[in-house]
Design a protein around this motif. Sequence first.
Motif, PDB file in Angstrom:
ATOM      1  N   THR A 280      45.889  35.581  49.128  1.00 56.89           N
ATOM      2  CA  THR A 280      47.040  35.985  48.546  1.00 56.89           C
ATOM      3  C   THR A 280      46.775  37.207  47.228  1.00 56.89           C
ATOM      4  OG1 THR A 280      48.804  34.723  48.138  1.00 56.89           O
ATOM      5  CG2 THR A 280      48.957  35.508  50.285  1.00 56.89           C
ATOM      6  N   VAL A 281      47.312  37.885  47.077  1.00 61.69           N
ATOM      7  CA  VAL A 281      47.508  38.480  45.861  1.00 61.69           C
ATOM      8  C   VAL A 281      48.828  39.655  45.370  1.00 61.69           C
ATOM      9  CG1 VAL A 281      46.275  41.058  45.713  1.00 61.69           C
ATOM     10  CG2 VAL A 281      46.140  40.111  44.002  1.00 61.69           C
ATOM     11  N   PRO A 282      49.569  39.348  44.037  1.00 60.14           N
ATOM     12  CA  PRO A 282      50.936  39.525  44.323  1.00 60.14           C
ATOM     13  C   PRO A 282      50.663  41.112  43.853  1.00 60.14           C
ATOM     14  CG  PRO A 282      50.789  37.915  42.271  1.00 60.14           C
ATOM     15  CD  PRO A 282      49.233  37.511  43.324  1.00 60.14           C
ATOM     16  N   GLU A 283      51.369  42.034  44.011  1.00 60.24           N
ATOM     17  CA  GLU A 283      51.538  43.526  44.261  1.00 60.24           C
ATOM     18  C   GLU A 283      50.928  43.799  42.622  1.00 60.24           C
ATOM     19  OE1 GLU A 283      54.288  45.821  46.083  1.00 60.24           O
ATOM     20  OE2 GLU A 283      55.626  43.887  45.910  1.00 60.24           O
ATOM     21  N   GLY A 284      50.999  44.780  42.315  1.00 54.68           N
ATOM     22  CA  GLY A 284      50.335  45.019  40.388  1.00 54.68           C
ATOM     23  C   GLY A 284      50.452  44.641  40.083  1.00 54.68           C
ATOM     24  N   SER A 285      49.112  43.740  40.901  1.00 59.80           N
ATOM     25  CA  SER A 285      48.515  43.160  40.113  1.00 59.80           C
ATOM     26  C   SER A 285      46.917  43.938  38.792  1.00 59.80           C
ATOM     27  CB  SER A 285      47.418  42.367  40.322  1.00 59.80           C
ATOM     28  OG  SER A 285      48.120  40.553  41.475  1.00 59.80           O
ATOM     29  N   LYS A 286      47.305  43.354  37.576  1.00 61.98           N
ATOM     30  CA  LYS A 286      46.288  44.160  36.783  1.00 61.98           C
ATOM     31  C   LYS A 286      45.190  43.984  37.105  1.00 61.98           C
ATOM     32  CE  LYS A 286      49.244  43.966  33.208  1.00 61.98           C
ATOM     33  NZ  LYS A 286      49.667  43.441  31.980  1.00 61.98           N
ATOM     34  N   PRO A 287      43.396  45.220  36.852  1.00 64.22           N
ATOM     35  CA  PRO A 287      42.448  44.875  37.202  1.00 64.22           C
ATOM     36  C   PRO A 287      41.722  43.634  36.853  1.00 64.22           C
ATOM     37  CG  PRO A 287      43.481  47.074  36.643  1.00 64.22           C
ATOM     38  CD  PRO A 287      44.300  46.537  36.846  1.00 64.22           C
ATOM     39  N   ARG A 312      28.223  39.819  47.883  1.00 68.03           N
ATOM     40  CA  ARG A 312      28.684  41.184  47.722  1.00 68.03           C
ATOM     41  C   ARG A 312      29.847  41.557  48.570  1.00 68.03           C
ATOM     42  NH1 ARG A 312      25.251  45.856  50.277  1.00 68.03           N
ATOM     43  NH2 ARG A 312      24.265  45.102  51.739  1.00 68.03           N
ATOM     44  N   ILE A 313      30.272  42.628  48.559  1.00 63.62           N
ATOM     45  CA  ILE A 313      31.492  43.182  49.600  1.00 63.62           C
ATOM     46  C   ILE A 313      30.893  43.689  50.362  1.00 63.62           C
ATOM     47  CG2 ILE A 313      33.777  43.895  49.863  1.00 63.62           C
ATOM     48  CD1 ILE A 313      34.302  42.852  47.253  1.00 63.62           C
ATOM     49  N   LEU A 314      30.078  43.955  51.531  1.00 65.64           N
ATOM     50  CA  LEU A 314      29.940  44.906  52.740  1.00 65.64           C
ATOM     51  C   LEU A 314      31.142  46.406  52.961  1.00 65.64           C
ATOM     52  CD1 LEU A 314      27.521  43.139  55.188  1.00 65.64           C
ATOM     53  CD2 LEU A 314      27.133  43.933  52.687  1.00 65.64           C
ATOM     54  N   SER A 315      32.189  45.959  52.867  1.00 64.82           N
ATOM     55  CA  SER A 315      33.014  46.815  53.602  1.00 64.82           C
ATOM     56  C   SER A 315      34.678  46.538  53.069  1.00 64.82           C
ATOM     57  CB  SER A 315      33.100  47.389  54.828  1.00 64.82           C
ATOM     58  OG  SER A 315      33.258  45.977  55.681  1.00 64.82           O
ATOM     59  N   GLN A 316      35.528  47.226  52.747  1.00 65.35           N
ATOM     60  CA  GLN A 316      36.593  46.490  52.490  1.00 65.35           C
ATOM     61  C   GLN A 316      37.673  48.487  53.424  1.00 65.35           C
ATOM     62  OE1 GLN A 316      38.101  47.718  48.732  1.00 65.35           O
ATOM     63  NE2 GLN A 316      40.334  48.768  49.398  1.00 65.35           N
ATOM     64  N   ALA A 317      38.983  47.219  54.019  1.00 66.43           N
ATOM     65  CA  ALA A 317      39.000  48.117  54.812  1.00 66.43           C
ATOM     66  C   ALA A 317      41.155  47.128  54.870  1.00 66.43           C
ATOM     67  CB  ALA A 317      39.162  47.926  56.123  1.00 66.43           C
ATOM     68  N   PRO A 318      41.937  48.112  54.740  1.00 73.06           N
ATOM     69  CA  PRO A 318      42.097  49.771  54.476  1.00 73.06           C
ATOM     70  C   PRO A 318      41.834  49.997  53.149  1.00 73.06           C
ATOM     71  CG  PRO A 318      44.304  49.177  54.014  1.00 73.06           C
ATOM     72  CD  PRO A 318      43.913  48.065  54.717  1.00 73.06           C
ATOM     73  N   PRO A 323      38.530  52.960  47.729  1.00 68.52           N
ATOM     74  CA  PRO A 323      37.952  51.900  48.583  1.00 68.52           C
ATOM     75  C   PRO A 323      37.178  50.858  47.696  1.00 68.52           C
ATOM     76  CG  PRO A 323      36.928  53.984  47.675  1.00 68.52           C
ATOM     77  CD  PRO A 323      38.494  53.898  47.560  1.00 68.52           C
ATOM     78  N   ASN A 324      37.097  50.664  46.670  1.00 64.84           N
ATOM     79  CA  ASN A 324      37.008  49.752  45.917  1.00 64.84           C
ATOM     80  C   ASN A 324      37.464  48.714  44.758  1.00 64.84           C
ATOM     81  OD1 ASN A 324      33.976  49.992  46.823  1.00 64.84           O
ATOM     82  ND2 ASN A 324      33.715  51.390  45.429  1.00 64.84           N
ATOM     83  N   MET A 325      38.604  48.488  45.901  1.00 64.16           N
ATOM     84  CA  MET A 325      39.995  47.533  45.078  1.00 64.16           C
ATOM     85  C   MET A 325      39.506  46.452  44.456  1.00 64.16           C
ATOM     86  SD  MET A 325      42.116  50.142  45.123  1.00 64.16           S
ATOM     87  CE  MET A 325      43.855  48.695  44.987  1.00 64.16           C
ATOM     88  N   PHE A 326      38.702  45.390  45.381  1.00 60.96           N
ATOM     89  CA  PHE A 326      38.057  43.989  44.968  1.00 60.96           C
ATOM     90  C   PHE A 326      36.198  44.074  44.047  1.00 60.96           C
ATOM     91  CE2 PHE A 326      41.362  44.236  48.117  1.00 60.96           C
ATOM     92  CZ  PHE A 326      42.466  43.211  47.395  1.00 60.96           C
ATOM     93  N   THR A 327      36.079  42.996  43.831  1.00 65.24           N
ATOM     94  CA  THR A 327      34.747  43.205  42.844  1.00 65.24           C
ATOM     95  C   THR A 327      34.134  41.650  44.102  1.00 65.24           C
ATOM     96  OG1 THR A 327      32.816  43.348  41.703  1.00 65.24           O
ATOM     97  CG2 THR A 327      34.713  42.947  40.966  1.00 65.24           C
ATOM     98  N   ILE A 328      33.468  40.950  43.254  1.00 59.67           N
ATOM     99  CA  ILE A 328      33.020  39.600  43.328  1.00 59.67           C
ATOM    100  C   ILE A 328      31.198  39.202  42.788  1.00 59.67           C
ATOM    101  CG2 ILE A 328      31.052  40.079  45.338  1.00 59.67           C
ATOM    102  CD1 ILE A 328      31.945  37.833  47.221  1.00 59.67           C
ATOM    103  N   ASN A 329      31.674  38.160  42.502  1.00 60.93           N
ATOM    104  CA  ASN A 329      30.703  37.441  41.600  1.00 60.93           C
ATOM    105  C   ASN A 329      29.917  37.375  42.345  1.00 60.93           C
ATOM    106  OD1 ASN A 329      29.231  36.240  39.793  1.00 60.93           O
ATOM    107  ND2 ASN A 329      30.372  35.912  38.288  1.00 60.93           N
ATOM    108  N   ILE A 336      37.542  39.599  42.498  1.00 62.24           N
ATOM    109  CA  ILE A 336      39.033  39.641  41.861  1.00 62.24           C
ATOM    110  C   ILE A 336      38.762  40.978  41.367  1.00 62.24           C
ATOM    111  CG2 ILE A 336      37.824  38.102  39.676  1.00 62.24           C
ATOM    112  CD1 ILE A 336      36.477  40.115  38.725  1.00 62.24           C
ATOM    113  N   THR A 337      40.591  41.644  41.352  1.00 63.09           N
ATOM    114  CA  THR A 337      40.693  42.475  41.393  1.00 63.09           C
ATOM    115  C   THR A 337      40.078  43.759  40.535  1.00 63.09           C
ATOM    116  OG1 THR A 337      42.288  42.575  40.015  1.00 63.09           O
ATOM    117  CG2 THR A 337      43.059  42.164  42.305  1.00 63.09           C
ATOM    118  N   VAL A 338      39.701  45.385  40.870  1.00 59.81           N
ATOM    119  CA  VAL A 338      38.779  45.738  40.216  1.00 59.81           C
ATOM    120  C   VAL A 338      39.575  46.899  39.800  1.00 59.81           C
ATOM    121  CG1 VAL A 338      37.647  46.836  42.237  1.00 59.81           C
ATOM    122  CG2 VAL A 338      36.302  46.812  39.571  1.00 59.81           C
ATOM    123  N   ALA A 339      40.530  47.924  40.267  1.00 58.50           N
ATOM    124  CA  ALA A 339      41.643  48.974  40.142  1.00 58.50           C
ATOM    125  C   ALA A 339      43.137  48.571  40.512  1.00 58.50           C
ATOM    126  CB  ALA A 339      40.932  49.882  42.006  1.00 58.50           C
ATOM    127  N   ALA A 340      43.838  49.416  40.109  1.00 56.18           N
ATOM    128  CA  ALA A 340      44.972  49.292  39.925  1.00 56.18           C
ATOM    129  C   ALA A 340      45.752  50.020  40.738  1.00 56.18           C
ATOM    130  CB  ALA A 340      45.830  49.328  38.691  1.00 56.18           C
TER     131      ALA A 340
END
Length: 883
Positions: A280-287, A312-318, A323-329, A336-340
């Motif tokens: 889970t991740v709280p809504e409104g989390s910062k990048p 690596r992340i192949l896809s995100q839905a929705p 389309p790039n709300m998250f990124t992976i080390n 981690i979140t990458v976009a607000a």
Amino acid sequence: MCRVAGAPPRILPPLALMLLAALQQAPIKATCEDLSCKTGFPEDVHSAVVSRSVHGGQPLLNVRFRSCDGNKKIHFGSSEPEDFRVGEDGVVYAERSFQLSAGPTEFVVSAQDKETQQEWQMRVKLTPEPAFTGASEKDQRKIEEIIFPWQQYKHSSSLKRQKRDWVIPPINLPENSKGPFPQELVRIRSDRDKSLSLRYSATGPGADQPPTGIFIINPISGQLSVTKPLDREQIASFHLRAHAVDVNGNQVENPIDIVINVIDMNDNRPEFLHQVWNWTVPEGSKPGTYVMTVTAIDADDPNTQNGMLRYRILSQAPSSPSPNMFTINNETGDIITVAAGLDREKVQQYTLIIQATDMEGNPTYGLSNTATAVITVTDVNDNPPEFTAMTFYGEVPENRVDVIVANLTVTDKDQPHTPAWNALYRMTGGDPTGRFTILTDPNSNDGLVTVVKPIDFETNRMFVLTVAAENQVPLTKGIQHPPQSTATVSITVIDVNESPYFVPNPKLVRQEEGLMAGSMLTTFTAQDPDRYMQQTSLRYSKLSDPANWLKIDPVNGQITTTAVLDRESIYVQNNMYNATFLASDNGIPPMSGTGTLQIYLLDINDNAPQVHPKEATTCETLQPNAINITAVDPDIDPNAGPFAFELPDTPASIKRNWTIVRISGDHAQLSLRIRFLEAGIYDVPIVITDSGNPHASSTSLLKVKVCQCDLNGDCTDVDRIVGAGLGTGAIIAILLCIIILLILVLMFVVWMKRRDKERQAKQLLIDPEDDVRDNILKYDEEGGGEEDQDYDLSQLQQPDTLEPDAIKPVGIRRLDERPILAEPQYPVRSAAPHPGDIGDFINEIQLTVCSRCWSRGSPAASGERCNGAGCPSAAHRGPWWSR
């Protein structure tokens, strides 16, 4: 001791030197010692090259310890026991699986004499082997030759110099080799095979220990070969020992350790620990907010590219809002979140397809696998509750409580039934007296306005409340919304017909007892709280009057007495008499109220004292057993005690026989004045006067039972005295008992007579020869003389008991009745009716008396004497007397 380092030994062939150079192994060190024997480790630092990946239980190297006295018992230890363990034979094993760092790993091996506790130490340096560089197939086919180090044994008392053992570098063998098999690895040879016929063998896991048969050695040529492909994921290295013995089995060389490392090949795909990862991740989390970590493992060597994974992340839905709300080390798998813009009210869940690839993520040569990461956006309080209307309306009847008068509805976009959604309501104005409260419906989240205190229409006809709604938890920081919402509630109070009420209630009236009937006592009226209703005057009635002393005027509420008020009545408790009255109106619906009138009755001296107890017992002689009496007065102070006790003047025998002495305010003693008074029951009048104003007195009769007493002063003839003094009721009871007893006796006599008659009837059936009594003859005559004529025995007959044979049904007879048989031997008696049971009873008595009279003296004299008893004369005695 001297040491030579940096030069290879003479006995190593050029082929071995070339292999060592190709593998970039550390130079082999050689040391020499003095000819004298010295117990301990042969060197201070022992170096060995091992694979980077170490597995638990894997043998790493063999340490040498020289004992000049072969009987010493040596115990080996390690300074890093959690990583390395040293066996009793000097073999160092890995205690757990781990990866060696790029630099040397050092630890200390100790040896201790168990008897003398003497200890020796040696530092061990482990160097990881270099990465496999992929030598040419031609170089791989070159077979290394390993020569046993030679050793000169002492054949005389003179000591010889001894060559030191060599450290053999590990043999690296790729896994999954395609052969051909057996594949030659290395040749073991002793330089003494020129003079002796030797046999070579190999021991250890993979040779003669499970898994057996993987490695074989030619006993003649010493050629060591592998028989099948190896799998590094099963066994990463093998630790063998090579032996050289003569034809007799005698060891000619010290065993040498051969370590065979299996070189990893990229033959395993990465495997995720879980196919689906939930977090889970709280809504409104910062990048840059950490979300979760996904982990994959690769069975290949992690120290090589075969086991180095990249994510690596192949896809995100929705794909909204980006389309790039998250990124992976790519190395650790941290997401981690990458976009607000995470908003639970818009997107509640994201699904990511994660890929893990070995060969450091090389898409061409690396093997890969995928997993799913499900990230749920959790709710935070970013939306306050909002009223659906600015004004709410409600109404409530007056004097009602616990009534819901209005429902306040709100909307909240946060997740239902969470602290961020649950609403709390509070009143901010319009209710200064606290007559309302607002509860929250847990299901609908509505606010329920409830009345908690009665409302009087005549005082308040309408309320306008101001209410506010907010969540259980405060709004998240940075939310651009007011923290609460407000609204107004208009409540109308409905007028209803209320019950009249008496003032005061209860009403207390103080009144002396003895108030006569028809007297006006007080006025008890009620009030009607309904000032805005058109109603007539109230009507009054009596609801409860236990003694029926009062009545109330139905119009004006005036209360008068209907009987004399008596404080000593059983309906008065603690001087208080309670009566309840009812006031009713004519409203719709009619209402009524009750009021209680309390009459506190003041005592007057209207009761004379009485003596208690009413009966007493004393002895007939003057003895110290005076009678204690008590005065009882229903009145209370000051119309009661102290009391005065005295005996009346008449009759004169009272004061002549008795005397009374007061011993306290309520008690006195009565005793005999004379020395002796005959036993019996005496009525002693006693005059008792109270202390009221005016005084009240009465004469009470004390029934004294005078009896004979023993030495202890106890009565001995109480029963006789009690019998002499029986009352009328006791005498009637005794007479009834006597009558009942006489009836019972008479019934018993009748029963005995009937039983005797039945017995006589049965005796007639007995054989005359067996009967010891006189035979009874039956004659046809009745009576025995003139005297018989005075008795009319026909009056004593019982017709009910007569059952003529002529009217009896055939075959029906009494069980005790004599059977009807022919009696030719007896004269037939007259058929005239004979007396019944009572007549027989009288005849029997007369027969008995007369027989006694005739048995005395001469017949003539006896006849004269007995005639007075109604007996016949001697001349008239006939067969009748034979009975």
